[in-house]
Design a protein around this motif. Structure first.
Motif, mmCIF file in Angstrom:
data_model
loop_
_atom_site.group_PDB
_atom_site.id
_atom_site.type_symbol
_atom_site.label_atom_id
_atom_site.label_comp_id
_atom_site.label_asym_id
_atom_site.label_seq_id
_atom_site.Cartn_x
_atom_site.Cartn_y
_atom_site.Cartn_z
ATOM 1 N N TYR A 355 -8.436 10.109 -4.366
ATOM 2 C CA TYR A 355 -9.310 10.647 -5.411
ATOM 3 C C TYR A 355 -10.597 11.176 -4.778
ATOM 4 N N GLU A 357 -14.786 11.763 -5.716
ATOM 5 C CA GLU A 357 -15.940 11.570 -6.597
ATOM 6 C C GLU A 357 -17.093 12.378 -6.016
ATOM 7 N N THR A 364 -17.417 11.548 -2.159
ATOM 8 C CA THR A 364 -16.722 10.315 -1.817
ATOM 9 C C THR A 364 -15.222 10.529 -1.913
ATOM 10 N N ILE A 366 -11.735 8.560 -1.943
ATOM 11 C CA ILE A 366 -11.231 7.217 -2.222
ATOM 12 C C ILE A 366 -9.730 7.199 -1.973
ATOM 13 N N THR A 367 -9.292 6.255 -1.169
ATOM 14 C CA THR A 367 -7.865 6.092 -0.887
ATOM 15 C C THR A 367 -7.437 4.697 -1.349
ATOM 16 N N GLU A 368 -6.443 4.638 -2.231
ATOM 17 C CA GLU A 368 -5.970 3.370 -2.778
ATOM 18 C C GLU A 368 -4.484 3.200 -2.469
ATOM 19 N N THR A 416 -16.334 2.060 3.686
ATOM 20 C CA THR A 416 -16.200 0.705 3.164
ATOM 21 C C THR A 416 -14.746 0.403 2.826
ATOM 22 N N ARG A 420 -8.766 -4.177 -4.273
ATOM 23 C CA ARG A 420 -8.838 -3.717 -5.654
ATOM 24 C C ARG A 420 -8.661 -4.893 -6.605
ATOM 25 N N GLU A 426 -8.723 -0.614 -1.219
ATOM 26 C CA GLU A 426 -9.427 0.639 -1.482
ATOM 27 C C GLU A 426 -10.313 0.958 -0.286
ATOM 28 N N ARG A 428 -13.173 3.715 1.063
ATOM 29 C CA ARG A 428 -14.093 4.746 0.569
ATOM 30 C C ARG A 428 -14.815 5.399 1.740
ATOM 31 N N SER A 430 -17.898 8.015 2.078
ATOM 32 C CA SER A 430 -18.967 8.734 1.370
ATOM 33 C C SER A 430 -19.720 9.581 2.386
#
Length: 439
Positions: A355, A357, A364, A366-368, A416, A420, A426, A428, A430
């Motif tokens: 995702y 952001e 940012t 984001i990888t989940e 970071t 989850r 997760e 991140r 940034s």
């Protein structure tokens, strides 16, 4: 690093001095001025109270003195003055006629006021007068109170004296208490600030030393990694080439199986060498604008071929809105994304989601994943250390996340890791949307 440390120490000292000179000392000075103003007000109030005491005494005996003077009863006049003197708050009391001649006296007083300007002023105006003056060589405060008959005619005046030191002595104790209290508060405040500055300085020096040790350690690890990579690179190339040639000259199944195993191990070691080189490489080169979607798609394609055909993991990039341009070293940032996606893919059960952001200043990524998440006995700080891994021996080098952390830090970003709320991990990244200015 020594020069940097000296500069840091100078800056801290200057900030502490600024805090001291621009806040603490003015605060103490203002509080001292406030105490001084309050003491002056209190002194004025106390002086007025002592003067009012004399005036009340004068008013109390003025009528009896008037009757005694009207009747020329000097004994009664003297008795009233003695009674006033016995109160203890009066240093001297005396009664004079309108010509300034003494009629009766008790305590320290002046014998003749015929030449006194205050007495003359009182006779002319009929109003009370007061002044600090010397009587019998002593500093006193004198009140001259007119004495009238029943018809309101001036028939004399009364002088009440009180020692000037009575005014100072009555206030001295309050003044001492006020300044002693201020001094205690000032010393306590300065002591607290000194201890706070000392502890802050110690903590800052400790943090600086820790960062210095960390930089030295990472430099040593990078140098070691670079040396090991160069030493292993040439032999592995030779082994891979000879194994490939042997496969062409030994077609039997057993030889093919053994040589294929050798080439597989060589490829694994070659991958380790490449990671060591990635880790020891200069963090970033010149930044260029690149579409972030393109960068993520390239990283996604790079890891797709590593998937197991029997149990593939779905990697899905959820991108909505405009395609954002980012100022970065595209090659190095793509390497960081490849390492994150590879870790997520290896940990996931069935899917990895990506995702974006955005804010005005920051992007940012984001990888989940839906894997088991970070082990409870480890934390994110440990996992980004070089050669730290949660994988079984032989299945991981422990350099992937360390490389990510170094690349993102070189871009002035943040990396970071956390578990989850649902199962999985997760990651991140940034990054600032505009490249920071070089200092």
């Amino acid at each position: 690093m020594t020069k940097r440390y000296s500069l840091f120490s100078f800056i801290i000292t200057r900030s502490q001095r600024a805090f001291l000179f621009y806040l603490v000392l003015p605060l103490l000075a203002l509080s001292g001025i406030a105490i001084n103003v309050a003491l002056e007000q209190a002194r004025t109030f106390q002086d007025q109270r002592l003067r009012d005491d004399l005036e009340l005494i004068g008013r109390a005996i003025r009528l009896p003195l008037s009757d005694a003077l009207m009747n020329n009863d000097i004994a009664r006049v003297q008795a009233h003055l003695d009674a006033v003197f016995d109160i203890g708050r009066v240093y001297g009391a005396s009664v004079y006629d309108t010509g300034g001649d003494l009629v009766a006296a008790a305590g320290v007083t002046e014998r003749d006021l015929s030449e006194s300007l205050l007495a003359e002023q009182l006779v002319l105006t009929g109003e009370q007068q007061d002044s600090y003056r010397q009587v019998a060589g002593r500093d006193v405060y004198s009140q001259f109170i007119p004495v009238h008959d029943r018809a309101g005619r001036l028939i004399g005046f009364m002088q009440l004296n009180r020692r000037a030191e009575d005014f100072d002595r009555s206030f001295a104790q309050l003044e001492r208490i006020a300044w002693i209290s201020w001094s205690i508060v000032a010393v306590a405040l300065l002591t607290i600030l000194a201890v706070g500055f000392y502890r802050t300085r110690q903590q800052q020096q400790q943090e600086l030393n820790e960062r210095l040790r960390e930089h030295q350690k990472m430099a040593a690890v990078g140098q070691l990694a670079r040396g090991v990579a160069h030493e292993l690179g040439a032999p592995l190339t030779v082994i891979a080439g000879r194994a490939k040639r042997l496969q062409t000259s030994h077609p039997d199944p057993e030889s093919q199986r053994q040589l294929t195993a050798i080439r597989g191990q060589v490829e694994r070691l070659t991958g380790l060498v490449q990671q060591l080189l990635d880790f020891s490489r200069t963090p970033i080169s010149d930044r260029q604008p690149i579409a972030i979607r393109k960068l993520i798609e390239q990283a996604k394609s790079a890891v797709m071929h590593e998937q197991s055909e029997a149990d593939p993991v779905l990697i899905q990039f959820h991108a909505d809105g405009e395609d954002i341009q980012l100022q970065c070293d595209a090659t190095r940032l793509e390497l960081a994304l490849v390492n994150i996606l590879r870790n997520a893919m290896q940990a996931a059960r069935s899917r990895v989601d990506i995702y974006l952001e955005t804010s005005a200043d920051e992007l940012t990524i984001i990888t989940e994943d839906d894997g088991p998440g970070l082990p409870h006995h480890s934390n994110a700080e440990q996992l980004i250390e070089p050669f730290s891994t949660t994988k079984p021996i032989g299945q991981g080098t422990g350099l992937g996340l360390a490389i990510v952390a170094h690349i993102i830090a070189a871009h002035q970003g943040r990396f970071t890791l956390k578990n989850r709320h649902e199962k999985g991990c997760e990651a991140r990244i940034s990054l600032p949307r505009q490249a920071p200015k070089e200092v």
